[in-house]
Design a protein around this motif. Structure first.
Motif, PDB file in Angstrom:
ATOM      1  N   SER A   1       0.832  -1.205   0.000  1.00  0.00           N
ATOM      2  CA  SER A   1       0.000   0.000   0.000  1.00  0.00           C
ATOM      3  C   SER A   1       0.864   1.252   0.000  1.00  0.00           C
ATOM      4  O   SER A   1       0.601   2.215  -0.725  1.00  0.00           O
ATOM      5  CB  SER A   1      -0.917  -0.001   1.230  1.00  0.00           C
TER       6      SER A   1
ATOM      7  N   ASN B   1      -5.246   0.465  -4.086  1.00  0.00           N
ATOM      8  CA  ASN B   1      -4.781   0.228  -2.718  1.00  0.00           C
ATOM      9  C   ASN B   1      -3.508   1.026  -2.486  1.00  0.00           C
ATOM     10  O   ASN B   1      -2.437   0.643  -2.938  1.00  0.00           O
ATOM     11  CB  ASN B   1      -4.510  -1.265  -2.490  1.00  0.00           C
ATOM     12  N   TYR B   2      -3.620   2.151  -1.813  1.00  0.00           N
ATOM     13  CA  TYR B   2      -2.475   3.024  -1.614  1.00  0.00           C
ATOM     14  C   TYR B   2      -2.591   3.752  -0.278  1.00  0.00           C
ATOM     15  O   TYR B   2      -3.671   3.867   0.311  1.00  0.00           O
ATOM     16  CB  TYR B   2      -2.377   4.060  -2.743  1.00  0.00           C
ATOM     17  N   SER B   3      -1.468   4.197   0.209  1.00  0.00           N
ATOM     18  CA  SER B   3      -1.437   5.043   1.396  1.00  0.00           C
ATOM     19  C   SER B   3      -0.447   6.159   1.163  1.00  0.00           C
ATOM     20  O   SER B   3       0.450   6.043   0.328  1.00  0.00           O
ATOM     21  CB  SER B   3      -1.021   4.245   2.632  1.00  0.00           C
TER      22      SER B   3
ATOM     23  N   ASN C   1       2.546   1.584  -3.397  1.00  0.00           N
ATOM     24  CA  ASN C   1       1.581   2.071  -4.381  1.00  0.00           C
ATOM     25  C   ASN C   1       1.423   3.585  -4.275  1.00  0.00           C
ATOM     26  O   ASN C   1       1.318   4.295  -5.287  1.00  0.00           O
ATOM     27  CB  ASN C   1       0.233   1.396  -4.169  1.00  0.00           C
TER      28      ASN C   1
END
Length: 332
Positions: A248, A296-298, A251
């Motif tokens: 995550s 899906n990333y942070s 990404n």
């Protein structure tokens, strides 16, 4: 006896600034120093200026092969126990090398980093970039990565300047700048170095001066997304995954790299047709890894905002945002 520090300066058509740069090194309150300039195929009088004014500075001339190759030549030619990189249009404070070397030796650590400040001839210092609010010693390789990976795309990880490396770590671990990368080669170099050390010091002092001139947003276009940004991201991701960084987070960093790439297009490709520029954006928006990252990333607020813009796949909107941000940067 104090240990020799090799100062490596890659130079390419830096006749306007090379005197300021080397004079700042000559004013260091630390010795012994050796200064190595790698003239990377300059077509101006950079080398002549150095040879005329600095008899003890080594000048190594080579065909233009890029900053990574130039720095690698410097590493190979260096005799010092420590290595310090300075760009030819920048300057360093008179105590930078002594502060960093003393930090390494007093605290018995493998690496030392200081903050930087941005400046230009017209306005003086324009921006402060401290690396830490207070001096900080980090021990343990996992602790180093836990401290650093949230700053994946910032000065804490990226720049090779404002820091002191141990030459034996570079040699023993065969760490060199990736000459195949046209963008972000210093990020990969630093991540590889961080992966083999067990301690470091962050200094709150801003001792490295980065010249933010008229070329800040107009340096040579770094190449198509696949050939530049993604290659750098892939090289860094190998090390970061080994350190347990989440997909995550990675990404989120890929999205940020898209953001930095789009900022290049309005400034560095303004002479080509708008349709061509939009096509470059389209290639990124439709990239399979980018589309996967958007699921899906942070990351920080910038990443989240830009991800929402990317999800629209609106090429003109993305381009407009890049134009506006570049306009704001030029005003500051």
């Amino acid at each position: 006896m104090k240990k020799l520090v090799s100062v490596i300066i890659p130079a390419y058509n830096d006749a306007d600034y090379i005197l300021d740069c080397i004079n700042s090194i000559k004013k260091q309150d630390y010795s012994p120093l050796e200064v190595i300039v790698i003239d990377d195929g300059s077509t101006d009088c950079t080398s002549d200026i150095i040879k005329k004014n600095f008899k003890k500075v080594r000048v190594i001339s080579q065909p233009n092969t890029g900053v990574s190759a130039a720095r690698n030549v410097g590493i190979d030619e260096a005799n010092g126990e420590y290595i310090c990189f300075v760009d030819a249009d920048d300057v360093i404070s008179s105590n930078m090398i002594s502060e960093l070397v003393n930090s390494i030796e007093t605290n018995q650590v493998d690496f030392a980093v200081c903050g930087i400040y941005m400046f230009n001839n017209k306005h003086g210092i324009t921006k402060h970039l401290p690396i830490t609010k207070k001096n900080k010693i980090i021990r343990g390789n996992d602790c180093i990565f836990n401290e650093l990976y949230p700053f994946f795309d910032t000065y804490k990880v990226n720049a090779p300047c404002g820091r002191i490396y141990k030459r034996n770590f570079l040699s023993q671990n065969k760490i060199r700048f990736n000459e195949q990368l046209s963008f972000g080669e210093d990020s990969v170099f630093n991540i590889n170095y961080y992966s083999v050390i067990n301690s470091c010091v962050f200094k709150k002092n801003e001792l490295y001066g980065y010249r933010r001139g008229s070329n800040y947003l107009t340096k040579r276009y770094s190449g198509e997304f696949q050939e530049s940004k993604k290659l750098r991201f892939s090289a860094m991701s190998v090390v970061l995954r080994e350190k347990g960084v989440s997909e995550s987070f990675l990404n989120g960093q890929l999205i940020y790299i898209c953001f930095s790439y789009f900022l290049e297009i309005p400034q560095k490709l303004k002479k080509i047709k708008l349709a061509v520029r939009l096509n470059l954006i389209s290639q990124v928006v439709n990239d399979a890894d980018v589309r996967k990252a958007l699921k899906n990333y942070s990351g920080n607020l910038v990443i989240k905002i830009f991800a929402s813009i990317l999800k629209t796949s609106n090429l003109r909107l993305i381009y407009f945002v890049a134009v506006v941000i570049n306009y704001i940067r030029r005003k500051h």
